[in-house]
Design an enzyme around this catalytic site. Sequence first.
Site, PDB file in Angstrom:
ATOM      1  CB  SER A 649      -4.565  11.984  59.355  1.00 29.93           C
ATOM      2  OG  SER A 649      -5.135  11.668  60.536  1.00 29.93           O
ATOM      3  CE  LYS A 692      -7.323  15.390  60.900  1.00 31.14           C
ATOM      4  NZ  LYS A 692      -6.389  14.519  60.280  1.00 31.14           N
TER       5      LYS A 692
END
Length: 796
Positions: A649, A692
């Site tokens: 990611s 996030k």
Amino acid sequence: MSSPPPLQPDQLIHRCERDRLDFDSTEDLEPLPLPPGQERAVGALEFGTDMPRQGYNLFVMGSPGVGKHHLINTLLEQRAADEVAPPDWCYVFNFDAPDQPAVLELPSGMGQTLRNDLEQLIEDLINAIAAAFQNDEYRRRFQEVQDEFEKREDDAAAALGKKARERDIALLSTPTGYSLAPMHDDKVLSDEEYEALPEQKKTALQADMERLKKELRDALGQIPLWQREMHQRIRELDSDISRLTVETLILALKKRYQDLPRVLDHFNALCDDVVEHVALFRSGDEEESPERDDSAFTRYRVNLLINNRRTEGAPVITEDNPSYQNLMGRIEHIARNGTLMTDFTLIKPGALHRANGGYLVVDAEKVVDHDFAWDALKRALIRQEIRIEPLEHVIGLTGTVSLEPQPIDLKVKVVLVGERFLYYLLKTLDPEFSALFKVQADFAEDMPRSPRHEHHYARLIATLQRRDKLRPFDRLAVGELIDWSARRAGDGEKLSLHLGDLVGLLAESDFLATRAGSARVTEQHVRQAIDARIHRADRVGEQIRDAILRGIQMIDTKGWQLGQVNGLAVVEIGDQIFGSPTRISATARLGEGDVVDVQRETELGGAIHSKGVLILSAYLGYRYARNLPLALSASLVFEQTYEMIEGDSASLAELCALLSAIGDVAIDQRLAVTGSVNQHGQVQAIGAVNEKIEGFFDICRARGLEGGQAGIIPRANTKDLMLREDVRQAVADGRFAIHAVDHVDQAMALLTGMTPGVADATGHYPPDTVNGRIQQRLVTWTAMRQHYAAHGPGSD
């Protein structure tokens, strides 16, 4: 390719529309009979339990917390209630092979009756046999036998005495037996009188006495044979008396169990054994009767292994500790006179015995982890019988004297519960697994989100609320729970089916409502419970944020830097996930086309992360150096990380840092990036997007939201956004922004403030664009490499 506009506040959350919830509280909703979204698993369970053929046992798989055990127990108990109770199983003494206890199968409830009947039979036999041997008829017949053999002995002695008298010899009976002596006129001669006889007479008497001694010895030799015959006649008499007594008592039992041939066979064997060991029961003749629990009577008792007298329907057994003995049963031992001994009454059942005729639920990982348990379970299912074997015999060790009980016929559905990886591992490595567990019930982790499914989820909340006796949840509280479930699923278009977390949150919300004195659980109570849950588990997250804010962990949220990007990462501790920014830096120089992944070189990078870095090299060559060698040497590193880095990611952020270093283009540090990238520069979806973004937002807010700070995410993750209210409000106020990108060019446009640039027909990018500067730098390095190769590094 221009910079994408920021997402609007209404794109940052996929809220449940409260107006569509057509109820006031969960009291108005009907409970759900089964959890929603598990139709596939329910169908598999129903098929597996309905299928009567061998091998159609079930493996129920899914992650912890999706409600597997509750649903399994609910379905199995509903089905089992309509089935007949299974038979009872007993172990009894095997009179033909004492070390192989015999098994008896009886209709449900009759096992206890048989055990009580035989207990009563023992007492009746003790009394009846003792009485039978004390009555006048037995004494008369016994005396007749004795008199007959005494008369036979007396007759023999009389005949021999008559014959002796005819020869002037007396047959004398003494305490030690018989003897011969000379006599005259029916009077035994003394030694002096005998010596006074003529020698001829003495010689004749001596000769007659020798002949009579031989006849006497022959006659006396018959006496042991006659005594043996007498004892045999007495035993036959005892046998007749005892058999008549036993058969009389057992006759009534035989009528009760006349439809059970194996029980009748046991009665016959028991009768023969009692007759053979009648002396044990005749001890009642003595002044003290034997103790009723004397081990001598154990052979006539019943070990009721499985008693289904009170069982309604088929049994549903869950074995939490599926060890070998807990599954298969065991044979216990007791110490007698310093020696370990056992008998059939010390045979104890296992979970397979208790579940026989019904269903057995076992944790797959536990049964595989227990030594020998998995192989024993498979053997039982293959043979369709339960064989109790001491563990020391199974592993080939010599143990104490033990038994070999006859096996019990097995008819059971085994339900293994475990995670998916274990199912596929067993299917791959164990050739017998597929033949025994042909049905897989796969529990879903989430379900689609729609008005209909949201209504089902509300009914699920109502079901759990009533089951756990909680306060009613009002409409807004239910809406908040639905939003929480969507965030828990990590997808705004899905609802999480992890019931364990939902049950906990319901209980915590109810507790807060109770403490506040509210009759209902409101939206505020749910939010407080969610916030409190996060706060309890956020100690590590606070430490990381504190380290960033104090400058210990270096994260810039303003200014411009070359080859440096704020990546968005998540930290997972237990069941708590929180986001945290991390600095990713890159360097680039003239080289031979290699990109060094510092994490991989130091063995701090996982395989998936290393794959992402290798894709970056492929992208550089595909995009900028199709017709030229890639004269590049670069390095990538996650700064200040000391744990394993896994996942791809961060590959978008890594690529942006690398492009910045190659093109000598500065990166705006007010932005943070997350996303995966492929060889063509397309940005792919990642997980935990909400955490996030919120992790970076918390740092920016702590330092002051001055505008311009933003997070960059893959456009594919837009549907997953379920951001906190404070983040959404900052976006609405223009103090924070979130951009969704499809390609690395869009990310670079946002990070650098420059136009990415589009290649012309010859593959060249405009020189004043990001891609043009990167391409020109690579061309320059290639020319330098070729020049050095031809002329050496010291040439002009």
